[in-house]
Design an enzyme around this catalytic site. Structure first.
Site, PDB file in Angstrom:
ATOM      1  N   HIS A 301    -135.274  12.763  48.658  1.00  0.00           N
ATOM      2  CA  HIS A 301    -135.707  11.602  49.464  1.00  0.00           C
ATOM      3  C   HIS A 301    -135.981  10.388  48.569  1.00  0.00           C
ATOM      4  O   HIS A 301    -135.459   9.300  48.808  1.00  0.00           O
ATOM      5  CB  HIS A 301    -136.952  11.998  50.259  1.00  0.00           C
ATOM      6  CG  HIS A 301    -137.511  10.917  51.112  1.00  0.00           C
ATOM      7  ND1 HIS A 301    -137.251  10.824  52.464  1.00  0.00           N
ATOM      8  CD2 HIS A 301    -138.305   9.856  50.825  1.00  0.00           C
ATOM      9  CE1 HIS A 301    -137.860   9.766  52.956  1.00  0.00           C
ATOM     10  NE2 HIS A 301    -138.518   9.157  51.979  1.00  0.00           N
ATOM     11  N   GLU A 302    -136.787  10.583  47.547  1.00  0.00           N
ATOM     12  CA  GLU A 302    -137.142   9.437  46.697  1.00  0.00           C
ATOM     13  C   GLU A 302    -135.908   8.927  45.949  1.00  0.00           C
ATOM     14  O   GLU A 302    -135.721   7.724  45.797  1.00  0.00           O
ATOM     15  CB  GLU A 302    -138.266   9.789  45.713  1.00  0.00           C
ATOM     16  CG  GLU A 302    -139.520  10.390  46.338  1.00  0.00           C
ATOM     17  CD  GLU A 302    -140.091   9.610  47.506  1.00  0.00           C
ATOM     18  OE1 GLU A 302    -139.880   8.387  47.580  1.00  0.00           O
ATOM     19  OE2 GLU A 302    -140.731  10.230  48.383  1.00  0.00           O
ATOM     20  N   GLU A 324    -137.214   4.141  55.825  1.00  0.00           N
ATOM     21  CA  GLU A 324    -137.773   5.499  55.917  1.00  0.00           C
ATOM     22  C   GLU A 324    -136.993   6.398  56.879  1.00  0.00           C
ATOM     23  O   GLU A 324    -136.682   7.538  56.554  1.00  0.00           O
ATOM     24  CB  GLU A 324    -139.263   5.454  56.279  1.00  0.00           C
ATOM     25  CG  GLU A 324    -140.146   4.814  55.210  1.00  0.00           C
ATOM     26  CD  GLU A 324    -140.022   5.469  53.836  1.00  0.00           C
ATOM     27  OE1 GLU A 324    -139.441   6.562  53.719  1.00  0.00           O
ATOM     28  OE2 GLU A 324    -140.492   4.859  52.853  1.00  0.00           O
TER      29      GLU A 324
HETATM   30  N1  B3K Z   1    -142.377   5.065  50.390  1.00  0.00           N
HETATM   31  C1  B3K Z   1    -143.411   6.003  50.068  1.00  0.00           C
HETATM   32  C2  B3K Z   1    -144.561   5.983  50.993  1.00  0.00           C
HETATM   33  C3  B3K Z   1    -145.560   4.924  50.723  1.00  0.00           C
HETATM   34  C4  B3K Z   1    -146.784   5.130  51.564  1.00  0.00           C
HETATM   35  C5  B3K Z   1    -147.740   4.016  51.440  1.00  0.00           C
HETATM   36  N2  B3K Z   1    -148.945   4.281  52.162  1.00  0.00           N
HETATM   37  C6  B3K Z   1    -142.876   7.387  49.977  1.00  0.00           C
HETATM   38  C7  B3K Z   1    -141.669   7.662  50.752  1.00  0.00           C
HETATM   39  O1  B3K Z   1    -141.617   7.592  51.959  1.00  0.00           O
HETATM   40  O2  B3K Z   1    -140.673   7.931  50.153  1.00  0.00           O
HETATM   41 ZN    ZN Z   2    -139.487   7.392  52.005  1.00  0.00          ZN
END
Ligand code: B3K
Ligand code: ZN
Length: 862
Positions: A301-302, A324
């Protein structure tokens, strides 16, 4: 002043108020001189006004301003509040200029874990969504993209930031420094810095474009031996993104750092992903199969965010689902492809229903693209993530494979380097498919889960399915016009032969009929195959194909769903006091299913797992019954025991056949076998006095088997010895201790769980300021449905008091954990009154954070 609520009600941010930023910020130069209580941050912002004359407004919170200059000259006449620094237009040059600020911050006292903070002596950052403003004065909004050059000075041996390393060295006094440069313009929320005494493992990857990329995973000393699987997962992710999406990596280095104190799972900072250590570290003895699967999924995912989120980012936080929802869709398909196949879809739907449907049917319901928020961190929700991913899947089935391929390619081409909106995303697909997607867009703008009812008619060889859709009102959205709903359907003849091929019926009216002609016999329809839309399907009550589909459907999701529906119907009846005979349809259908030699262990395991108490409660509400948590728990145990006695022989045979010898592997096949044994054990423990569970615990060679058996022993009130042994074995392993805290409460008998929670909250190993531990303990209690929803309110009070304790230190985690209360209003008056007392106490706390304040206000509306 971290997130403290002001005496006045906080003002919401509105989508309708969006205005572009009036300056271009081409380059950002940052210099950090690290010190735990007094870190100096010098920022040089290269700004150019866009033409119109505007004040320069920068975000900044909790910063001690030391110096402010424009082109080397001290600025006067600026205005500073708790949250904003404003330099009036008349004090700004009309052409490009450099603003330099110097601030002091104290990472060691940053307990909110947002901005620059410390975890076990290591510096790290979390900037999404609005944490960068706690580091320096800056236009902290995702549509301001800039190239970052960073210099870090500190005594820590490892000094990391985004992009590629430029230079590093040591000053005469032994202080080190490192310079990093990120060639890709990015918003501030993707900034990251890490400094500490860390160890790392390395590997490399050559991209399809010929770029050699160094891969590193950094961890605390001693944890190096547990990151091998994460590294393999990273390499699989990179290969998959090239192969399936044509997306290659774009820097010379990709670093991952594991930290123990982290508010969520992980963060996709450009070239420097920061992870909660539980999503990196794994060994067979300490991590479960599910941990392995989640590590792979989150690493993926990241990594996938590098394109969907980083190269193409969001114009504003209302567009959060743009990155997301799409990235969850990408990680779900990645896991299905490389690991789990069709059962992954069943897992995903279970999660969607448990988290998103629950959210959508309660006071926190909101659109996938909301149009207002008070605290954006409260909108990192199942709706934005999981329902956002469902919309992507539906879009793909509505426009077809060819347009999907063209549309995604066009999206990356057209919008690379931009901050985009949902309109930009939909426009590329409308263009390539020549379709008007305005009705489809309602999935983004309208909250709520549609209910789709189906009626069947059979006349003269013509079979007709008539669908009706409706969506109940949600907060601030009373009217719900019809949406586009793709419904995958297949028909079977009575001998279970599929008639023709599967079709996608596209529903776009409140009521619509679809006819199938020329059939010799009335068919069995299989509707919403693969869960082709996130809706609640209500089947024709006059006809029942469920046992047929549970035996024969070729779509794994619908086959599982048919069994699930039968189980749910039985559980609802038992919860309402019906005798066991109410379960006989389910029990005999399950017998037929168990006799089928073909299903794979992972699929069998899913079919043997009973729905959660929460899901049963929701069904009872939908039927107009008042759910009683005690009766629901009783019904689930009764049915489980009945499954065991009725099908003991088949279950024991399957249990024995799924035993695995040899070394542990987290691969799909052995994982499926372990899941099957655990699912069967859950039933057999009702009739074998816990003999098998005791054996499983004693013989366990891995954490999956060990913790699985421990949970069952505790649930049956025979776990004291095993629990003590587990504790002794693992008290030195912080991540395993989280599991112990959680399992102790999630499975504790309902009348003992709150007392046990109180005891564990005082345990010397429980550090409530660590989000993983807080989540383990409080989340464990909330997972124990009958205990959390105890009629005397003891569960609610314990939970509410802990939210209040955590809130001043870490408002983000406190707010997130408050979602345990989202079903409170579905229970009886006594329980409701208890929950309302907790809300009143929280809302009556003057210092309540904006984060938790917003959540409780919304929750209290029921
Ligand atoms: N983008 C981050 C999540 C950030 C949350 C901030 N409260 C992780 C992710 O969804 O990949
Ligand atoms: Zn994410």
């Amino acid at each position: 002043m971290d997130g403290q609520i002001s005496p006045l009600a906080p003002t919401p941010t509105l989508l309708a108020d969006y205005q572009p930023y009036p300056f271009d910020l081409s380059r950002t130069q940052l210099r950090f001189a690290l010190a735990p209580t007094a870190t100096r941050v010098i920022a040089r912002l290269h700004l150019t006004p866009h033409g119109q004359i505007a004040d320069l407004v920068l975000d900044g919170e909790g910063l001690k301003l030391q110096r402010i200059e424009i082109d080397g000259v001290a600025v006067t006449g600026y205005h500073l509040t708790d949250t904003v620094l404003t330099i009036p237009a008349e004090r700004l040059p009309r052409a490009a200029f450099v603003l330099e600020t110097e601030v002091e911050i104290a990472p060691a006292s940053n307990t909110a874990l947002e901005g620059l903070y410390m975890s076990n002596g290591m510096y790290c950052t979390q900037c999404e969504a609005e944490g960068f403003r706690k580091i320096t004065f800056y236009p902290d909004r995702p549509d301001v993209m800039s190239r970052f050059d960073v210099r870090i000075e500190g005594r820590e041996p490892v000094l990391l930031s985004n992009g590629n390393p430029v230079a590093s060295g040591k000053d005469d006094d032994g202080r080190g420094w490192a310079e990093w440069s990120d060639p890709w313009p990015k918003p501030a929320y993707l900034f990251a810095l890490v400094a500490g005494d860390l160890r790392h493992i390395s590997d490399s990857f050559t991209t399809s474009e010929g770029r050699d990329v160094a891969l590193n995973i950094y961890v605390r000393p001693g944890d190096e031996g547990r990151c091998g699987f994460a590294m393999e997962a990273l390499i699989r992710s990179m290969e998959w993104d090239e192969r399936v999406w044509g997306r290659a990596y774009d820097l010379d280095i990709f670093n991952i750092v594991a930290v123990d104190d982290f508010n969520m799972g992980a963060m996709e900072n450009k070239g420097l992903n920061i992870f909660n250590s539980k999503l990196v570290l794994a060994s067979p003895e300490t991590a479960t199969d599910l941990d392995y699967e989640r590590i792979e999924a989150v690493i993926g995912h990241e990594y996938f965010h590098n394109w969907t989120g980083n190269r193409i980012t969001c114009r504003d936080w209302f567009q959060l689902c743009l990155k997301e929802g799409l990235t969850v869709y990408r990680d779900q398909t990645f896991t299905a492809d490389v690991r789990k196949g069709a059962v992954k879809r069943i897992d995903d739907v279970m999660t969607l229903r448990a988290r998103q449907f629950r959210e959508d049917q309660g006071p926190l319901s909101h659109a996938v693209r909301p149009d207002s928020y008070i605290e954006i961190n409260n909108f990192y929700t199942a709706t934005i993530y999981e329902k956002g991913a469902e919309i992507i899947g539906m879009l793909r089935s509505v426009i077809g494979e060819e347009a999907w391929a063209k549309g995604t390619a066009l999206y990356f081409d057209r919008h690379d380097g931009q901050a985009c909106t949902i309109e930009d995303w939909l426009a590329v697909f409308a263009e390539v498919s020549n379709r008007d997607l305005s009705q489809f867009k309602r999935w983004y703008t309208d909250a709520g889960t549609p209910e789709v009812s189906v009626r069947e008619t059979w006349e003269d060889g013509r079979f007709t399915l008539t669908f009706t859709q409706s969506t109940a009102p949600t907060p601030n959205q009373p009217d719900k016009p019809a949406r586009v709903i793709p419904i995958r359907v297949a028909l079977f003849d009575p001998s279970a032969k599929m008639l023709g091929t599967e079709q996608v019926l596209e529903m776009d009216q409140p009521e619509q009929s679809f006819c199938f002609d020329g059939l010799a016999e009335r068919p069995h329809p299989s509707i919403l195959r693969g869960f082709s839309a996130p809706v609640m399907l209500r089947l024709d009550p006059t006809v029942d194909h469920r046992a047929f589909l549970f035996a024969h459907d070729t779509d794994p999701f619908n086959r599982w769903e048919a069994g699930r529906d039968l189980a749910l119907a039985a559980l609802a009846a038992l919860s309402n006091g019906a005798p066991l005979a109410a379960a006989s349809d389910y029990l005999s259908a399950l017998g037929d299913f168990l006799a089928d030699p073909l299903p794979a262990p992972a699929f069998r395991a899913l079919c043997l797992q009973l729905p959660s108490d929460d899901e049963i409660a929701k069904l009872l509400c939908t039927q107009g019954d008042l759910p009683d948590p005690d009766a629901i728990e009783g019904a689930r145990n009764t049915l489980s025991a009945a499954i065991a006695s009725r099908h003991e022989t088949a279950l024991v045979a399957l249990y024995d056949a799924a035993e695995i010898a040899g070394t542990y592997s987290p691969d799909a096949e052995p994982t499926g076998k372990r899941a099957l044994r655990r699912a069967i054990l859950a039933h057999l423990t009702h009739i074998d006095k816990g003999v098998r569970a005791q054996q499983a615990f004693a013989n366990a060679q891995n954490m999956t088997d060990q913790i699985g058996a421990l949970g069952l022993l505790i649930a049956h009130g025979i776990g004291a010895q095993a629990s003590a042994a587990f504790y002794e074995q693992w008290k030195g392993e912080r991540l395993v201790m989280d599991k112990w805290f959680s399992v102790e409460l999630a499975y504790a008998p309902k009348d003992q769980a709150v007392a046990r929670a109180e005891e564990l909250a005082g345990h010397p190993l429980f550090d409530w300021k660590n989000p993983n531990q807080f989540r383990a303990l409080l989340g464990g209690l909330a997972a124990n449905h009958a205990a959390f929803h105890r009629a005397d309110g003891a569960g609610y009070r314990f939970y509410g008091d802990w939210l209040l304790t955590l809130d001043p230190k870490n408002p983000q985690t406190a707010a997130r954990m408050s979602t345990a209360f989202q079903t409170w209003s579905q229970f009886d008056d006594r329980r409701r009154a208890q929950a309302q007392m907790v809300f009143a106490k929280l809302l009556g706390t003057p210092s309540l954070s904006r984060d938790l304040g917003e959540m409780v206000e919304r929750l209290a509306k029921g």
